[in-house]
Design a protein around this motif. Sequence first.
Motif, mmCIF file in Angstrom:
data_model
loop_
_atom_site.group_PDB
_atom_site.id
_atom_site.type_symbol
_atom_site.label_atom_id
_atom_site.label_comp_id
_atom_site.label_asym_id
_atom_site.label_seq_id
_atom_site.Cartn_x
_atom_site.Cartn_y
_atom_site.Cartn_z
ATOM 1 N N ASP A 75 0.869 -1.308 -0.101
ATOM 2 C CA ASP A 75 -0.058 0.139 0.072
ATOM 3 C C ASP A 75 0.962 1.284 0.035
ATOM 4 O OD1 ASP A 75 -1.513 2.348 0.848
ATOM 5 O OD2 ASP A 75 -3.119 0.881 1.516
ATOM 6 N N ARG A 76 0.949 1.950 -0.962
ATOM 7 C CA ARG A 76 1.921 3.146 -1.210
ATOM 8 C C ARG A 76 1.558 4.156 -0.145
ATOM 9 N NH1 ARG A 76 4.046 2.943 -6.696
ATOM 10 N NH2 ARG A 76 2.890 1.318 -7.695
ATOM 11 N N THR A 77 0.440 4.416 0.465
ATOM 12 C CA THR A 77 -0.207 5.435 1.271
ATOM 13 C C THR A 77 0.310 4.818 2.670
ATOM 14 O OG1 THR A 77 -1.803 5.967 0.099
ATOM 15 C CG2 THR A 77 -1.860 6.922 2.087
ATOM 16 N N THR A 78 0.110 3.603 3.162
ATOM 17 C CA THR A 78 0.086 3.129 4.636
ATOM 18 C C THR A 78 1.353 2.510 4.814
ATOM 19 O OG1 THR A 78 -1.278 1.096 4.360
ATOM 20 C CG2 THR A 78 -2.410 3.243 4.828
ATOM 21 N N GLY A 79 1.923 1.842 3.638
ATOM 22 C CA GLY A 79 3.259 0.923 3.783
ATOM 23 C C GLY A 79 2.682 -0.504 4.260
ATOM 24 N N ALA A 80 1.393 -0.869 4.389
ATOM 25 C CA ALA A 80 0.931 -2.198 4.737
ATOM 26 C C ALA A 80 1.220 -3.139 3.551
ATOM 27 C CB ALA A 80 -0.332 -2.273 5.227
ATOM 28 N N LEU A 81 1.590 -4.382 3.736
ATOM 29 C CA LEU A 81 1.844 -5.605 3.161
ATOM 30 C C LEU A 81 0.526 -6.562 2.892
ATOM 31 C CD1 LEU A 81 5.554 -6.367 3.937
ATOM 32 C CD2 LEU A 81 4.846 -4.740 2.031
ATOM 33 N N THR A 82 0.299 -6.921 1.693
ATOM 34 C CA THR A 82 -0.831 -7.968 1.349
ATOM 35 C C THR A 82 -0.249 -8.988 0.643
ATOM 36 O OG1 THR A 82 -2.422 -6.001 1.538
ATOM 37 C CG2 THR A 82 -3.140 -8.350 0.562
ATOM 38 N N ALA A 83 -0.516 -10.089 1.195
ATOM 39 C CA ALA A 83 0.160 -11.229 0.516
ATOM 40 C C ALA A 83 -0.454 -11.352 -0.982
ATOM 41 C CB ALA A 83 -0.152 -12.591 1.464
#
Length: 423
Positions: A75-83
């Motif tokens: 996620d370019r905004t939050t930095g979160a990773l999604t498998a």
Amino acid sequence: MNSHEHSRRSFVKNSVALVGSAPLMGGALRAEADKADKPLLAYVGTFSSPLRDVLPTQVDLPPGNGRGIHIFKVDRTTGALTAAGVHEMGTSPSCLAVNAAGTRLYSANETDRVGKDKVGTVSAFAIDRADGKLKLLNTVTSGGAGPTYVSIHPSGKFVLVANYFGGSIAVLPILEDGRLGDATDTKIDAGKVGPTKAVHAPPGSFAFSGHDRTHAHMIEADPSGRFVLHVDLGLDKIFVWKFDEKKGTLTPNDPPAVSLPPGDGPRHFHFHPNGKWFYSIQEEGSTIVLFDYDGATGGLTSRQTISTLPPKFAGSNFCSEILVSADGRFVYAGNRLHDSIGIFSVGEKGTLTHVGDEWTRGNYPRSFTFDPTGQFLYCCNQRADNVTVFRVDRKTGGLTFTGHYTPVGNPSIVVFLDLAKPG
């Protein structure tokens, strides 16, 4: 002509202009939409099988909780990773490198054991530019046991590999289709192994990992590609090689190496963006050493030594990663057991000042890296089986935990690929 008529004609003129430019605007909007639809990907290398045939002095024994190369959307905004998938490998692809075009990925397979000498391997993959999935192209021997580091030469024509257990380095040519050829050169480290007690070890330290034999830990070219540098943790040395880009061969520089304090154990290094300052982190000494680098001769001259740990720290610690921010203003140092990232400001002449530490939210941070924008830092907590994400303060260098934990078994490295950028 009255004002009403002038307004009407202006409206018609502007409307015609807008209609005429509509296809252009539509194309631009579609291009932006297409870019937004193309993800930023993260590839996470892991220890995916138990280490075999290890030395009795080896302290780092990950159980192999990873499944290979794990793929995530960022996620370019939050930095979160999604498998987004896993390329399963049971050979511990613990170090990864993506080429400049974003079309090929290379992995050092650290626990692979092939042939009578039980050497490691390096694999080449084609990257599907639609979804980032990997397709194996080929696998070749790494020139020694336990390949722990791979990097791509600035020419894009060679992969450089450091074999930790083999105490050797190798140059692997990249063929036209991205596959790897057999090594064009291999060098085996030799010399006197340093003491088990580091000169700069913190008070009360029992840190001992690599001073039992030679251990090549990292290899990378300088920014020009004319010289290749590699560290041997056991010998407490940084070697400098002249590189022949046509032949893919290494020739000892003059002098061929610089020495670190006995037992301190150089592990990784990073060039400052100006190419003139070179920072080396020592695994057992828990220090950073600043060198002046002469790009014309490949010469290294040490100028500062500073602890990676907070003042008055006592006990054992193993350093891991070192990273210079893209703007050159800060240096980050990984501390395993203290489980922190030390933050240092860079002075006008390259000298470092300790400005703080950030807990990694997991234990044994093996490596960390910035996303392509530099606004997030991703940390691989090897023994905690997670990757944690921090927001970077560009002004102070500070790190703020985002709250994002990503479960990954024995993560070792994160590399990024932005599919919005042309391949």
